[in-house]
Scaffold this active site. Structure first.
Site, PDB file in Angstrom:
ATOM      1  N   ARG A  36      40.265  41.619  41.140  1.00  0.00           N
ATOM      2  CA  ARG A  36      40.676  41.249  42.489  1.00  0.00           C
ATOM      3  C   ARG A  36      40.605  42.458  43.424  1.00  0.00           C
ATOM      4  NH1 ARG A  36      46.275  38.290  40.977  1.00  0.00           N
ATOM      5  NH2 ARG A  36      46.287  40.100  39.582  1.00  0.00           N
TER       6      ARG A  36
ATOM      7  N   ASP B  99      41.233  44.200  47.308  1.00  0.00           N
ATOM      8  CA  ASP B  99      42.149  44.107  48.444  1.00  0.00           C
ATOM      9  C   ASP B  99      41.399  43.850  49.740  1.00  0.00           C
ATOM     10  OD1 ASP B  99      44.397  44.641  46.890  1.00  0.00           O
ATOM     11  OD2 ASP B  99      44.229  46.807  47.160  1.00  0.00           O
TER      12      ASP B  99
ATOM     13  N   TYR C 256      33.737  51.466  39.975  1.00  0.00           N
ATOM     14  CA  TYR C 256      33.927  51.473  41.424  1.00  0.00           C
ATOM     15  C   TYR C 256      33.214  52.680  42.019  1.00  0.00           C
ATOM     16  CZ  TYR C 256      37.749  48.001  41.419  1.00  0.00           C
ATOM     17  OH  TYR C 256      38.501  46.853  41.307  1.00  0.00           O
TER      18      TYR C 256
ATOM     19  N   ARG D 217      42.181  54.354  45.461  1.00  0.00           N
ATOM     20  CA  ARG D 217      42.497  54.805  46.813  1.00  0.00           C
ATOM     21  C   ARG D 217      43.557  55.904  46.800  1.00  0.00           C
ATOM     22  NH1 ARG D 217      43.969  49.619  50.083  1.00  0.00           N
ATOM     23  NH2 ARG D 217      44.401  51.216  51.675  1.00  0.00           N
TER      24      ARG D 217
END
Length: 264
Positions: free
Chosen positions: A49, A51, A109, A200
């Site tokens: 999932r 954001d 990522y 992040r």
């Protein structure tokens, strides 16, 4: 049959992946498109999932359907009804035991940062931005403190639902490409799994180190503190891309899509 799809999207216009009452999420748009194509409701599960504001180059989803359709038609059919910033890249029939999340052995990522005295324009929403120069050597030294199995509580969002903060990062690569008075930085991460906001929050620390606010060894101190208060502020979602999961070879699923090719 069980169908797996590889989906790419720009997350700037959406409230993340997971379905919301607003209907303005990637899952909502994908399921609506699939329902229009299949003429019946279809519920999807995703590998990871994302954001609000986060992008994906190869989000993998799966769903079960009694419909017998040519496998390529799931790509063309869904894309007919999807908004222009979401596209199904491929479709494959997979065995019933395949699970897009549970069968993944790793996840990847990338984070793209524009280093420039001027804020992004064409890339707005697609890159993070710093105006002070970054020290690549310092950041590369710092990431050595994150490789391997660690408790990543210091990089975990308060709303994270993961059962354990212990994860294993197998790879972090930092590359750079000079432009005209600017520079693009690409940070690529691979791990068995990630916590909510983990990348992040790591990026916030790496940028602080790259700009000279802390020495490289500070990242080990943050890691060992096991407290979110020890780390730097969470970095922007704009430059974060879910590159996709890694599966065992016997599933025969793609590892790259055409969506990869534009990313710096």
């Amino acid at each position: 049959m069980r169908i797996a799809l590889g989906v790419s999207y720009s997350g700037s216009a959406y409230e993340g992946w997971q379905s919301q009452l607003s209907g303005n999420t990637v899952q909502d748009k994908l399921e609506l498109a699939l329902a229009k194509f299949a003429a019946q409701p279809i519920r999807t599960l995703c590998c990871g999932r994302t954001d609000a504001g986060v992008h994906a180059l190869m989000q993998v989803v799966h769903f079960d359907t009694p419909l017998q359709r040519d496998i390529a038609s799931w790509v063309r059919g869904a894309n007919t009804f999807l908004p222009r910033d979401i596209a199904v890249q491929w479709a494959r029939e997979v065995p019933d035991e395949f699970h897009c999340r549970g069968s993944a052995v790793a996840r990847r990522y990338a984070y793209v940062v524009l280093e420039s005295p001027v804020r992004p324009s064409v890339e707005a929403g697609r890159v993070g931005w710093v105006y002070r120069p970054l020290d690549g050597a310092a950041m590369r030294q710092a990431i050595t403190h994150l490789i391997g199995e660690h408790d990543f509580s210091s990089f975990r969002a308060a709303q994270c639902q993961a059962k354990s903060p212990v994860k294993t990062i197998s790879r972090i690569d930092i590359s750079e490409r000079a432009g005209t008075g600017s520079k693009y930085w690409r940070f690529e991460f691979e791990a068995n799994a990630f916590l909510h906001h983990m990348i992040r929050n790591i990026m916030g620390c790496l940028v602080a180190i790259g700009q000279g606010s802390y020495p490289p060894g500070w990242l080990a101190e943050v890691r060992d503190a096991r407290s979110r208060d020890a780390a730097a502020p969470t970095f922007s979602p704009d430059g974060l891309y879910f590159l996709g999961p890694v599966y065992e070879d016997h599933y025969g699923l793609p590892v790259r899509t055409a969506a990869y090719d534009w990313l710096p």
